[in-house]
Design a protein around this motif. Sequence first.
Motif, PDB file in Angstrom:
ATOM      1  N   ALA A 149      26.691  37.987  42.708  1.00  0.00           N
ATOM      2  CA  ALA A 149      27.853  38.237  43.075  1.00  0.00           C
ATOM      3  C   ALA A 149      28.794  37.672  44.061  1.00  0.00           C
ATOM      4  O   ALA A 149      27.880  37.491  45.185  1.00  0.00           O
ATOM      5  CB  ALA A 149      27.973  39.786  43.392  1.00  0.00           C
ATOM      6  N   PRO A 150      29.622  36.422  44.238  1.00  0.00           N
ATOM      7  CA  PRO A 150      30.651  35.829  45.730  1.00  0.00           C
ATOM      8  C   PRO A 150      30.975  37.343  46.493  1.00  0.00           C
ATOM      9  O   PRO A 150      30.983  38.367  45.996  1.00  0.00           O
ATOM     10  CB  PRO A 150      31.555  35.068  45.171  1.00  0.00           C
ATOM     11  N   PHE A 189      32.631  39.177  48.468  1.00  0.00           N
ATOM     12  CA  PHE A 189      34.514  39.848  47.154  1.00  0.00           C
ATOM     13  C   PHE A 189      35.558  40.353  49.183  1.00  0.00           C
ATOM     14  O   PHE A 189      34.640  41.749  48.880  1.00  0.00           O
ATOM     15  CB  PHE A 189      34.167  39.935  46.643  1.00  0.00           C
ATOM     16  N   ASN A 223      37.777  33.682  40.980  1.00  0.00           N
ATOM     17  CA  ASN A 223      37.563  33.609  42.479  1.00  0.00           C
ATOM     18  C   ASN A 223      35.636  33.635  41.651  1.00  0.00           C
ATOM     19  O   ASN A 223      34.781  33.646  42.641  1.00  0.00           O
ATOM     20  CB  ASN A 223      36.997  35.015  43.472  1.00  0.00           C
ATOM     21  N   ASP A 224      35.747  33.847  40.419  1.00  0.00           N
ATOM     22  CA  ASP A 224      34.308  34.276  40.261  1.00  0.00           C
ATOM     23  C   ASP A 224      34.232  33.982  38.669  1.00  0.00           C
ATOM     24  O   ASP A 224      33.588  34.520  38.183  1.00  0.00           O
ATOM     25  CB  ASP A 224      33.610  35.339  40.576  1.00  0.00           C
ATOM     26  N   GLY A 264      31.041  34.658  36.456  1.00  0.00           N
ATOM     27  CA  GLY A 264      30.058  35.614  37.079  1.00  0.00           C
ATOM     28  C   GLY A 264      31.894  36.825  36.083  1.00  0.00           C
ATOM     29  O   GLY A 264      31.001  37.417  34.958  1.00  0.00           O
ATOM     30  N   TYR A 265      32.723  36.857  36.167  1.00  0.00           N
ATOM     31  CA  TYR A 265      33.743  37.105  35.471  1.00  0.00           C
ATOM     32  C   TYR A 265      33.350  37.229  33.822  1.00  0.00           C
ATOM     33  O   TYR A 265      33.494  37.938  33.042  1.00  0.00           O
ATOM     34  CB  TYR A 265      35.496  37.228  35.687  1.00  0.00           C
ATOM     35  N   TYR A 292      31.983  43.935  41.980  1.00  0.00           N
ATOM     36  CA  TYR A 292      32.624  43.489  43.326  1.00  0.00           C
ATOM     37  C   TYR A 292      33.452  44.974  44.144  1.00  0.00           C
ATOM     38  O   TYR A 292      33.919  43.854  45.210  1.00  0.00           O
ATOM     39  CB  TYR A 292      34.578  42.968  42.675  1.00  0.00           C
TER      40      TYR A 292
END
Length: 292
Positions: free
Chosen positions: A13-14, A16, A159-160, A163-164, A185
């Motif tokens: 995960a980035p 966030f 943003n991702d 992953g999204y 997130y």
Amino acid sequence: MTVTPFPGADIPAPVFDIEVILAGIDTMAVQKPVAAQIISVANSDDTDAKTLARILSSDIALAGRVMKLANSAYFGMRGRVTSLQFAVTVVGFTTVRTMATVALTDLDDESRLPGNFWDLTTSLALGASTLAPRFGERPPDSLCLGLLAQLGAALLHHNDPEGYAEIVAAHPTFRSRRAAETRRYGINSLRLTAVALEQWGFPAAMTTPLKEIDDYQTMDGALLRAAFEVAARLTIDDYEDIPIARLTLGRLREDDLVPILDLVRSEAAELKYAMLGQPVDDPEGNPDGWVF
């Protein structure tokens, strides 16, 4: 026992940070000053239709979309709106502000959005608008709520994206997807939308349903739950219906949804056209007879 993680869990995960995400949107205001100005002034007591039309006229693409929406089947005017000031009066200040928010946050660029974003959004908006009187709400305000509800999903995707995309693929139903978003997130897409709209000064009537949608014991999120059910039935393959009475605390019955589903099917494409602008074969964006 082997525990299988949910799809997308193997993608790190980035980091966030909501403040960073929202600050990034604010920087877009420099590139889209007209949209930013409309968002800022549309709810001011000093703003009238003439003032808003004058600001809007500086952005031909956005003005064209407002004109198309005013002349759409939704507002029942069909070609009778020929000036931008009249268009602003027809659609209302909240709708103009919503369309400016769509433009500012690049929701009109489908290449930057999750798949099926606008098919879902138009179904959601028309469902919410058409059902609004049953919940004591104004249809234009509910249209705007539906149009902006998925803003948070667009931000998460931007943003991702990898992953999204995994979350969307693994969780076609919206409640399940929100749970997966929270795991990854720390916030789901609708709550992120609410945070963004609060930052821009949208009223509580627009943000409360986004926060309360998963509380099945309150009516605050009932209209939006019903609208998502309409959208799901129209856009998700092999969808297993949730009883509408359960979602709305008995306010609606299954028979109530039949004409709603038919209306959304018939008008969704036109609403999408109005929100996203001219087709690629009509680059001018200013049909004859429109007076800005």
